[in-house]
Structures are given as C-alpha cells and as structure tokens.
Design a protein around this motif. Structure first.
Motif: not given
Length: 302
Positions: A248-269
């Motif tokens: 997350n520390i390296i993906a943060r800028k691209a995510e904030e810029a709207g270039l990528i999105r993070s996913l949450k996987i149900r059932g996975l911590d």
C-alpha cells in the motif's frame, strides 16, 4: 629557474604549442584570434627571450627548427599540467563516504528521500547507493560485506556487527485498474475469475518466481503478467485485467490519482508485514541510525 623563462607568458606557451599545427603565420594568427603584425611581434619577443630561433620562414610559410620543435612539445606539456593549477569546485568539496543500501525496489523508492534528508539533519557528509535486491540477494550481499544498510520485511538474524530495528508496518492490498469489472468488496470466487500478476526475478542462474503473502494457493490462480517491481505491477493493472498484490505504501499515489483501485476480499484478513531497518554498526553511527528510525517511522504513520 632559467632566467630566459622569467618573461614567458601562458599566451607565449599557447603560441609555441600551436606552431607545429600550421604552415603559415596567417593561419596561426587566425587560430589564435590575433592580427598577423601582433603575432610577428610576439614571436620576435619569445625568440629574444629564449635566445634561439624557433622557426625558419620562407615564401611558402615556415618550418620548425630543432629547438623550436623541442620547446613546442614542452609548451604543450606545461599547458596540460596548467589545467590543474586552478582547482575545480568538485575538488574543493570534502571527500565523502558512500553507504550501500539494499532493499526491495518499492522500499528504496518509498524510503530513499527520507534517508537522504536524515543525512542533512545530523550533518553527515555521505552518499547513499540504493540497490534493488530480492530477499535472497539481500542476504547474500550482506553476508559478503557489500551492504552497509538493509531495508527488509523478514526478521533476519544478523551477525553481531549489525544492529536492527522495526520501523513500522505496511499492508499488502489487491489492486486493479480503474476500469476493471471488480469493485470494492468481492468474493474469492469472483476474484479467481481474473489473472494474477506474478512477481519474478533473476537469481543469477534462471528466472525465479517470488513468493507472496496472499493466502490463496497459486494452483488456484490464473497466471497473469510477470514483473519484478511494484511500480511495474501498478502499470500492469492499469493496462490489463490483471489483479496484483502491491504494498500500500507504494500504490497510494496511484490510487489517490484514480489510476488504480484496491479490493477487499470477503473472508480474507488484511495482510500486514513488519518493516525493518538494519545497519552495520561499525560503519553507521548510532546517531544516524536513530535519525533514520525516526524518519522512517514518521513516514509510515502518514
């Protein structure tokens, strides 16, 4: 010193050095940027000072005398050495030591700025050499005495000459491109319909597959593109339907810029990794080590 040299100038040396490269005084005057009458006057002055003939002139130009050829060669050598007479700015700077820092590529990208600023904060005159290394390469180069500083996720048992400290933690998140069909919270079955970008690296003999902390066996995943660095993984998910596990520390800028999105996987911590900073105690001062710890901890809390 020979008295004949007392009135010889650097311009006189330049004139003597260039004499063999021309056939006529007119050609030489153009090269030196002076008028022919002045050139003739300077040559006469130099001949008078040295007390021997330098050239022999004719209607076709001039040729060098034996004495003239000798002083011309010596003039070239003196001018070459004279280049060192006035010190360059780089020569006046205090010599600095270079510390070699080894870590995964994304860690070097994320931490390098703060580590450089720390040098200035504690008035350490040094250069940092950042080397992108796999965990396997990091252990090997550290054992061989190549590294002075290590950034790592593994709890390594270092020799007594090393000091280690935990500076914080990060999360591994699954990321997709902004136009990917998967959004927000998804099930494992939905996730497994798409290819996974995989981490690979050269181990010195062949291309090896790097392990990742995602608790889904590779046998269940569809194989996607392969890369060595997290920055490349970010590019891959932007331009394909691949899913990638990225810090997350390296993906943060691209995510904030709207270039990528993070996913949450149900059932996975959430997947968390501790980050360690280790240094050779005989090379890195405790003051700088503490400053680095403080800076990196602060960076991870932002």
């Amino acid at each position: 010193m020979d008295k004949r040299l007392s009135k010889i100038s650097f311009f006189d040396l330049l004139l003597l050095a260039e004499l063999p490269d021309h056939k006529s005084l007119r050609s030489l005057s153009r090269s030196l940027g002076i008028e022919p009458p002045r050139l003739t006057k300077v040559l006469q002055s130099v001949r008078h000072q040295l007390q021997f003939e330098i050239i022999k002139t004719s209607s076709h130009g001039y040729i060098m005398t034996a004495e003239g050829s000798h002083v011309s060669l010596q003039a070239k050598e003196l001018l070459r050495k004279a280049e060192e007479f006035i010190p360059r700015k780089s020569q006046l700077l205090a010599p600095s030591v270079t510390y070699t820092v080894g870590g995964r590529g994304f860690m070097n990208v994320f931490f390098s700025g703060a580590m450089i600023e720390s040098l200035q904060a504690v008035n350490v005159t040094a250069l940092l050499r950042f080397m992108d290394l796999s965990p396997e390469e990091l252990r090997q180069t550290a054992t061989e005495g190549v590294l002075d500083v290590a950034l790592h996720l593994e709890d390594i048992q270092w020799p007594q000459t090393w000091s280690a400290a935990e500076v914080g933690s990060m999360h591994w998140n699954l990321y997709v491109g902004k136009n990917h069909p998967l959004k927000g919270s998804v099930s494992k079955d939905e996730l497994l319909k798409f290819p996974f970008a995989r981490s690979a690296y050269w181990n010195g003999r062949s291309i090896a597959q790097a392990a990742d902390p995602l608790p889904i066996p590779r046998s269940e995943r569809i194989m996607g593109h392969e890369m060595q660095t997290a920055l490349t993984a970010i590019e891959i998910v932007q331009h394909s339907n691949n899913v990638a596990l990225i810090p997350n520390i390296i993906a943060r800028k691209a995510e904030e810029a709207g270039l990528i999105r993070s996913l949450k996987i149900r059932g996975l911590d959430p997947i968390e990794s501790r980050i360690y900073l280790s240094v050779r105690s005989d090379k890195i001062s405790q003051r700088l080590f503490r400053q680095w710890q403080s800076q990196l901890k602060g960076l991870l809390k932002e």
